[in-house]
Design a protein around this motif. Structure first.
Motif, PDB file in Angstrom:
ATOM      1  N   ARG A 244       0.899  -1.034   0.008  1.00 19.32           N
ATOM      2  CA  ARG A 244      -0.045   0.031   0.042  1.00 19.32           C
ATOM      3  C   ARG A 244       0.990   1.137   0.095  1.00 19.32           C
ATOM      4  O   ARG A 244       1.798   1.353   0.775  1.00 19.32           O
ATOM      5  CB  ARG A 244      -0.820  -0.051   1.069  1.00 19.32           C
ATOM      6  CG  ARG A 244      -1.943   1.196   1.244  1.00 19.32           C
ATOM      7  CD  ARG A 244      -2.828   1.135   2.511  1.00 19.32           C
ATOM      8  NE  ARG A 244      -3.489  -0.062   2.949  1.00 19.32           N
ATOM      9  CZ  ARG A 244      -4.756  -0.367   2.649  1.00 19.32           C
ATOM     10  NH1 ARG A 244      -5.238   0.369   1.661  1.00 19.32           N
ATOM     11  NH2 ARG A 244      -5.150  -1.479   2.873  1.00 19.32           N
ATOM     12  N   TRP A 249      -2.432   0.857  -4.334  1.00 18.99           N
ATOM     13  CA  TRP A 249      -1.571  -0.489  -4.208  1.00 18.99           C
ATOM     14  C   TRP A 249      -0.708  -0.599  -5.260  1.00 18.99           C
ATOM     15  O   TRP A 249      -0.924  -0.517  -6.622  1.00 18.99           O
ATOM     16  CB  TRP A 249      -2.573  -1.805  -4.377  1.00 18.99           C
ATOM     17  CG  TRP A 249      -3.271  -2.059  -3.212  1.00 18.99           C
ATOM     18  CD1 TRP A 249      -4.608  -1.661  -2.755  1.00 18.99           C
ATOM     19  CD2 TRP A 249      -3.031  -2.674  -1.799  1.00 18.99           C
ATOM     20  NE1 TRP A 249      -5.055  -2.046  -1.789  1.00 18.99           N
ATOM     21  CE2 TRP A 249      -3.968  -2.563  -1.034  1.00 18.99           C
ATOM     22  CE3 TRP A 249      -1.768  -3.066  -1.269  1.00 18.99           C
ATOM     23  CZ2 TRP A 249      -3.811  -2.982   0.551  1.00 18.99           C
ATOM     24  CZ3 TRP A 249      -1.850  -3.329  -0.085  1.00 18.99           C
ATOM     25  CH2 TRP A 249      -2.791  -3.640   0.943  1.00 18.99           C
ATOM     26  N   ASP A 293      -1.196  -3.585   5.047  1.00 17.68           N
ATOM     27  CA  ASP A 293      -0.261  -2.698   4.268  1.00 17.68           C
ATOM     28  C   ASP A 293       0.513  -3.525   2.856  1.00 17.68           C
ATOM     29  O   ASP A 293       0.675  -2.827   2.192  1.00 17.68           O
ATOM     30  CB  ASP A 293       1.054  -2.147   5.156  1.00 17.68           C
ATOM     31  CG  ASP A 293       0.096  -1.147   6.311  1.00 17.68           C
ATOM     32  OD1 ASP A 293      -0.645  -0.381   6.144  1.00 17.68           O
ATOM     33  OD2 ASP A 293       0.560  -1.171   7.275  1.00 17.68           O
TER      34      ASP A 293
END
Length: 458
Positions: A244, A249, A293
């Motif tokens: 992320r 992304w 993340d």
């Protein structure tokens, strides 16, 4: 005394329901006990990554990887890097060596104890009975390693002549070195119908079962009921990692730094694998994605699952998948293993195994999307799977005719297969303590709906 301690270590895994008679017949037959030196299983590794600081010239694989990056004019995906490292036809990790066991880089369940392959044999034979005991069956193993699992499976079921005579074993293996080991361990005789492209070689095992080698599952002939075994196969399929960032992304890529070493960078724009990331996120709950993340996806897992499901839907049968992983989104699990220790992913590629956790939820969703003719069962823990198939009865039968040394090996192997954490009965040093992988490894079955629910997934 030995039996008393053994019962203490496996009493929590004893099935709470009546075990069918077939289990007792298969599990109680006398067999030679395999007394082997037990090495550290990959599931217990916790060593921090190590870097090799020794100056060395680039290997053939390193030059090849740098050549790809230079030709592309930019970095390659982690998935492509992993694929080249493991299966490059000339210098891939799996291609030209025996990587298993105490002298290799890791050890797998079939190498821990003969009981693992025997219990998988129980599962295969029970499914064959649910299929109506067909006279001809394709028994396929994906990535069979040394052939240990298949050898133990055939030996453990060899007294059931109708079953053994129905089988045509297909080993899906791309490594010539491992094909040779499999040929030896199955005590194969002769080579028949060798194809010109060498993708298919057929011989006969010591039990008279025809054995063929194929480079891919697609090359296994269709039209017959098929039972597929995939033990520690999905974990070696190339994964893609996304991180992320402020722009969303971004895929993690492999590039060459100014000092000529490999390094990770982030893609500046969406990549082809982004489509699989979007599909994986659609399958997950929003709150599951929001807390991450990093996300790891495996397009090859989704594609292979679809291939398996299409075969089972059209020909009948089922598939058994046993691997370490999670029933949910994987964040960051890719590891490199060399000589039973974790090392850096980019350090001396081709000299270490690369593997990642298996996303069992992704397999389930892929299977259900591919066809309505199959049912997915599990995952359950390896401990539940082996316990439900009667491994406790098998170990008791083996203990009745073994030496003290063999009994110790049985007890240690049993704990590794079904235990959780360090073995409570261990009296040796800390370095060699048996670590159970019974809860860390999972089992999942995909079967044609006509077969009903396979054991022990009821």
């Amino acid at each position: 005394m030995l039996r008393k301690v053994l019962r203490q270590c496996y009493s929590i895994h004893r099935p709470t329901y009546a075990v069918p008679r077939l289990y007792r017949r298969l599990c109680s037959s006398p067999s030679e006990t395999a007394a082997a030196t037990i090495s550290i299983d990959r599931s217990s590794l916790y060593n921090p990554p190590e870097h090799s600081h020794q100056p060395s010239s680039d290997s053939e694989l390193v030059r090849h990887l740098k050549g790809i990056i230079k030709f592309r004019g930019g970095p390659i995906s982690l998935g492509e890097y992993m694929s080249e490292v493991l299966t490059n036809p000339k210098a891939g990790y799996y291609i030209n060596r025996d990587v298993f066991g105490a002298e290799g880089d890791f050890i797998t369940s079939p190498e821990v104890s003969q009981m693992f392959g025997e219990m998988v044999g129980v599962w295969v034979m029970c499914l064959w009975e649910q299929m109506g005991q067909p006279h001809r069956v394709n028994l396929v193993e994906l990535g069979p390693g040394r052939g240990t699992l298949m050898a133990d499976l055939l030996r453990g079921t060899s007294k059931f002549k109708n079953f053994i005579e129905s089988l045509h074993v297909h080993l899906v293996e791309c490594s010539p070195a491992l094909q040779k080991l499999q040929h030896q361990n199955l005590k194969c005789i002769g080579e028949e119908n060798a194809a010109q492209d060498n993708d298919k070689i057929t011989a006969r095992s010591s039990f008279g079962t025809p054995v063929s080698w194929n480079a891919t599952l697609e090359q296994v002939p269709s039209g017959l009921p098929t039972i597929i075994i995939a033990h520690e196969f999905f974990d070696a399929l190339p994964v893609h990692q996304f991180q992320r960032a402020s722009r969303g992304w971004c895929e993690k890529m492999v590039d060459v730094a100014e000092d000529s070493m490999f390094r990770f960078v982030l893609s500046p724009q969406p990549t082809p694998a982004t489509l699989f990331l979007l599909k994986r996120c659609q399958w997950a709950a929003p709150e599951e994605i929001a807390k991450l993340d990093q996300i790891e996806v495996c397009p090859k897992t989704m594609e292979l699952t679809q291939t398996i499901v299409e075969r089972i839907s059209s020909d009948g049968g089922g598939a058994l998948i046993i691997d370490y992983g999670l029933d949910g989104v994987i964040s960051d699990s890719l590891q490199a293993i060399r000589k039973h220790k974790f090392v850096n992913l980019l350090d001396n590629p081709g000299s270490a195994d690369l593997s990642a956790y298996v996303d069992f939820a992704s397999i389930r969703h892929s299977a259900e999307e591919a066809s309505g003719e199959v049912c997915v069962h599990g995952p359950i823990t390896q401990s539940e799977f082996l316990g439900g198939l009667g491994i406790n009865f098998r170990v008791e039968a083996l203990l009745q005719n073994c030496t003290e040394e063999q009994g110790e090996s049985l007890r240690t192997g049993y704990w590794r297969l079904v235990g959780d954490g360090e073995a409570p009965f261990w009296e040796g040093g800390d370095e060699g303590v048996p670590i159970g992988m019974g809860n860390r490894y999972k089992a999942m079955a995909i079967v044609n709906k006509k077969q009903g629910v396979p054991l022990p997934f009821q």
